[in-house]
Design an enzyme around this catalytic site. Structure first.
Site, PDB file in Angstrom:
ATOM      1  N   ASP A  98       0.998  -1.306   0.088  1.00 12.23           N
ATOM      2  CA  ASP A  98       0.099   0.054   0.038  1.00 12.23           C
ATOM      3  C   ASP A  98       0.937   1.391   0.036  1.00 12.23           C
ATOM      4  OD1 ASP A  98      -2.153  -1.684   0.176  1.00 12.23           O
ATOM      5  OD2 ASP A  98      -3.097  -0.783   2.013  1.00 12.23           O
ATOM      6  N   HIS A 113       3.961  -2.480   3.005  1.00 10.07           N
ATOM      7  CA  HIS A 113       3.886  -1.045   2.620  1.00 10.07           C
ATOM      8  C   HIS A 113       4.842  -0.998   1.682  1.00 10.07           C
ATOM      9  CE1 HIS A 113       0.698  -0.650   5.783  1.00 10.07           C
ATOM     10  NE2 HIS A 113       0.344   0.396   5.069  1.00 10.07           N
TER      11      HIS A 113
HETATM   12 ZN    ZN Z   1      -2.503   3.114   3.210  1.00 10.58          ZN
END
Ligand code: ZN
Length: 278
Positions: A98, A243
């Site tokens: 992400d 991430h």
């Molecule tokens: Zn996020």
């Protein structure tokens, strides 16, 4: 090459990757919560109903209330909960990244995925994607799935409907431009969903995807902690949250170099959902 030629090439690559993905996933299905709203006609029902309808049959179904031919949103249910895991034959798992793309970290993660011939999902933010379109092009070329993670990563629960729509729509536009296809998946920042987000996502042809296991890499707890959380959380159908942007992600970059070969050696099939026909 001209830009439109590039896009055509990317679309062809995507189509090939989608076919490979569908074959490789061999029955990868998305698990709902059983809490969806009634579908819009039979065409929006589950895979069994969809199978029973030929393409010409579903075109005969009324798509009341929807004008855009682009996403055929009438085929998506408005969910009340996001998708938390996938189901497939055997040890299927999905890795998701992400907040990117980030030129400092995303290329390293892509390199590791490529070295192991693994596809993943990237939930990108529009404001990052618009600055690094070449990374979305690379994701397309390498068969990864790009999802929508809003433009500025706001808390959607604090926004009005028009603002949420703007956050999502602009991001889908830049993804289409750089990746070659509009996204079919979205993920709410912070995992904070609300009804408007589910409704707007379905309208835009996107399914809401959350995750099963949070690697906690966003807390930068140390590479070994991230590796441990992914490896100990591994299981059939698990969707992992990682991430590739939003801070110093060098731990995330190092962690995937460890947990990816471990998961493969443990017999996991790391894959992405097949592209839905639109
Ligand atoms: Zn996020």
């Amino acid at each position: 090459m001209q830009k439109d030629q590039l896009l055509t090439r990317r679309r062809a690559l995507l189509a090939g990757a989608a076919a490979l993905g569908a074959a490789g996933a061999a029955g990868l299905l998305i698990e709902g919560t059983g809490d969806e709203e009634p579908a819009h006609g039979a065409a929006a029902a589950g895979p069994q109903a969809r199978q029973a309808l030929t393409p010409s049959a579903y075109r005969l179904q009324p798509l009341a209330g929807y004008g855009s031919p682009r996403a055929e949103p009438g085929r998506l249910k408005v969910r009340r909960e996001p998708i938390l895991r996938v189901s497939g034959r055997g040890r299927t798992m999905v890795l998701t990244y992400d907040d990117g793309p980030d030129p400092h970290y995303t290329p390293h993660i892509l390199d590791t995925l490529a070295a192991h011939d693994v596809r993943a999902m990237f939930f990108v933010c529009g404001e990052m994607a618009v600055e690094h379109k070449e990374l979305l092009a690379r994701m397309a070329d390498e068969g990864h799935v790009v999802g929508n993670h809003t433009w500025t990563h706001p808390l959607l629960t604090q926004l009005g409907r028009a603002e949420i729509r703007d956050e999502m729509e602009r991001t889908s536009d830049v993804i289409e431009d750089a990746y070659g296809e509009r996204p079919q998946w979205f993920r709410a920042p912070y995992g904070a969903w609300n009804r408007a987000a589910f409704q707007l996502g379905a309208e835009m042809g996107m399914e809401p995807m959350a995750w099963t296991v949070d690697s906690t890499d966003w807390m930068t707890p140390g590479t070994s902690t991230i590796v441990d959380r992914v490896e100990s959380g591994a299981g059939p159908g698990v969707v992992v949250l990682d991430h590739d942007a939003g801070g110093d992600r060098s731990q995330s970059v190092r962690a995937i170099r460890e947990y990816l070969p471990y998961l493969i050696d443990s017999g996991y099939h790391l894959t992405v959902p097949p592209r839905r026909r639109t």
